[in-house]
Design a protein around this motif. Sequence first.
Motif, PDB file in Angstrom:
ATOM      1  N   ARG A   2       0.837  -1.188   0.000  1.00  0.00           N
ATOM      2  CA  ARG A   2       0.000   0.000   0.000  1.00  0.00           C
ATOM      3  C   ARG A   2       0.872   1.237   0.000  1.00  0.00           C
ATOM      4  NH1 ARG A   2      -2.966   3.371   3.550  1.00  0.00           N
ATOM      5  NH2 ARG A   2      -1.918   2.636   5.402  1.00  0.00           N
ATOM      6  N   SER A   6      -2.926   5.940   0.522  1.00  0.00           N
ATOM      7  CA  SER A   6      -3.996   5.072   0.026  1.00  0.00           C
ATOM      8  C   SER A   6      -4.831   4.603   1.208  1.00  0.00           C
ATOM      9  CB  SER A   6      -3.413   3.848  -0.680  1.00  0.00           C
ATOM     10  OG  SER A   6      -2.763   4.216  -1.865  1.00  0.00           O
ATOM     11  N   PRO A   7      -6.136   4.430   0.978  1.00  0.00           N
ATOM     12  CA  PRO A   7      -6.962   3.908   2.070  1.00  0.00           C
ATOM     13  C   PRO A   7      -6.550   2.481   2.420  1.00  0.00           C
ATOM     14  CG  PRO A   7      -8.258   4.239   0.054  1.00  0.00           C
ATOM     15  CD  PRO A   7      -6.880   4.715  -0.228  1.00  0.00           C
ATOM     16  N   PRO A   8      -6.811   2.047   3.632  1.00  0.00           N
ATOM     17  CA  PRO A   8      -6.455   0.676   4.026  1.00  0.00           C
ATOM     18  C   PRO A   8      -7.034  -0.348   3.051  1.00  0.00           C
ATOM     19  CG  PRO A   8      -7.205   1.927   5.924  1.00  0.00           C
ATOM     20  CD  PRO A   8      -7.457   2.783   4.716  1.00  0.00           C
ATOM     21  N   VAL A  10      -6.248  -0.755  -0.034  1.00  0.00           N
ATOM     22  CA  VAL A  10      -6.226  -0.298  -1.428  1.00  0.00           C
ATOM     23  C   VAL A  10      -4.791  -0.016  -1.843  1.00  0.00           C
ATOM     24  CG1 VAL A  10      -6.948   1.509  -3.039  1.00  0.00           C
ATOM     25  CG2 VAL A  10      -8.556   0.652  -1.321  1.00  0.00           C
ATOM     26  N   ALA A  68      -8.377  -3.379  -4.625  1.00  0.00           N
ATOM     27  CA  ALA A  68      -8.625  -3.857  -3.265  1.00  0.00           C
ATOM     28  C   ALA A  68      -8.865  -5.356  -3.371  1.00  0.00           C
ATOM     29  CB  ALA A  68      -9.838  -3.159  -2.658  1.00  0.00           C
ATOM     30  N   TRP A  96     -17.100   2.328  -3.605  1.00  0.00           N
ATOM     31  CA  TRP A  96     -15.756   2.733  -3.211  1.00  0.00           C
ATOM     32  C   TRP A  96     -15.594   4.251  -3.215  1.00  0.00           C
ATOM     33  CZ3 TRP A  96     -12.173  -0.167  -0.967  1.00  0.00           C
ATOM     34  CH2 TRP A  96     -12.403  -1.542  -0.964  1.00  0.00           C
ATOM     35  N   ARG A  99     -14.219   6.979  -0.137  1.00  0.00           N
ATOM     36  CA  ARG A  99     -13.386   6.171   0.776  1.00  0.00           C
ATOM     37  C   ARG A  99     -11.890   6.398   0.554  1.00  0.00           C
ATOM     38  NH1 ARG A  99     -15.927   0.238   0.428  1.00  0.00           N
ATOM     39  NH2 ARG A  99     -14.253  -0.151   1.894  1.00  0.00           N
ATOM     40  N   GLY A 100     -11.535   7.410  -0.263  1.00  0.00           N
ATOM     41  CA  GLY A 100     -10.129   7.740  -0.455  1.00  0.00           C
ATOM     42  C   GLY A 100      -9.494   7.165  -1.707  1.00  0.00           C
ATOM     43  N   VAL A 101     -10.255   6.432  -2.501  1.00  0.00           N
ATOM     44  CA  VAL A 101      -9.706   5.834  -3.713  1.00  0.00           C
ATOM     45  C   VAL A 101      -9.318   6.916  -4.715  1.00  0.00           C
ATOM     46  CG1 VAL A 101     -10.209   4.339  -5.695  1.00  0.00           C
ATOM     47  CG2 VAL A 101     -10.917   3.654  -3.392  1.00  0.00           C
ATOM     48  N   ARG A 103      -8.656  10.044  -4.123  1.00  0.00           N
ATOM     49  CA  ARG A 103      -7.528  10.792  -3.552  1.00  0.00           C
ATOM     50  C   ARG A 103      -6.219  10.065  -3.798  1.00  0.00           C
ATOM     51  NH1 ARG A 103      -8.767  10.488   1.647  1.00  0.00           N
ATOM     52  NH2 ARG A 103      -7.299   8.786   1.986  1.00  0.00           N
ATOM     53  N   ALA A 104      -6.215   8.755  -3.580  1.00  0.00           N
ATOM     54  CA  ALA A 104      -4.992   7.969  -3.776  1.00  0.00           C
ATOM     55  C   ALA A 104      -4.577   7.952  -5.248  1.00  0.00           C
ATOM     56  CB  ALA A 104      -5.196   6.544  -3.256  1.00  0.00           C
TER      57      ALA A 104
END
Length: 169
Positions: A2, A6-8, A10, A68, A96, A99-101, A103-104
């Motif tokens: 990761r 990145s969100p946990p 992902v 994920a 999804w 949830r930060g996807v 952003r990552a």
Amino acid sequence: MRRSGSPPGVRVREATLADVDALVAMLVDVAGEGRWIGTEAPVDVERRRRRMVEEVESDDVIVLVAEAGGTPVGQLGLRLAPYGVGDLGMAVAAGWRGRGVGRALLAEAVERARTAGAHKLALQVWPHNAAALALYERFGFRREGYLTRHYRRRSGELWDAVVMGLPLD
């Protein structure tokens, strides 16, 4: 592994040819929603697949995938123009979003664009996509223009688009 930011669960990485079918399937699903991306249903899957293969193999396009559990949950395409601007488009799977996807994916795209020597990123987004507008603005994108009644949808509607840019220098 990761990446930081990145969100946990992902992971963001560059897409490979092995990802093409899953990325096209995700794009078909998002297009079917009819609200978030320019591509509309029904999608010509074979044509889209050929285009995705060309993009993954191209030296001028970076295709990123957020996954994920080995399943793609987001994708971002970054087309690098010879004049130094990277045009990007992104899609995140339903379930999804928020949830930060995105952003990552965007953080990785900014890093990749800088490394490639781009001096600016550019994009267009629907004005009703408040979450995407907020995300881009958090990254420093600024509204540079507004395209009124610019995109004809299959329904016959004419949709506006917000033009945004992020200087990288």
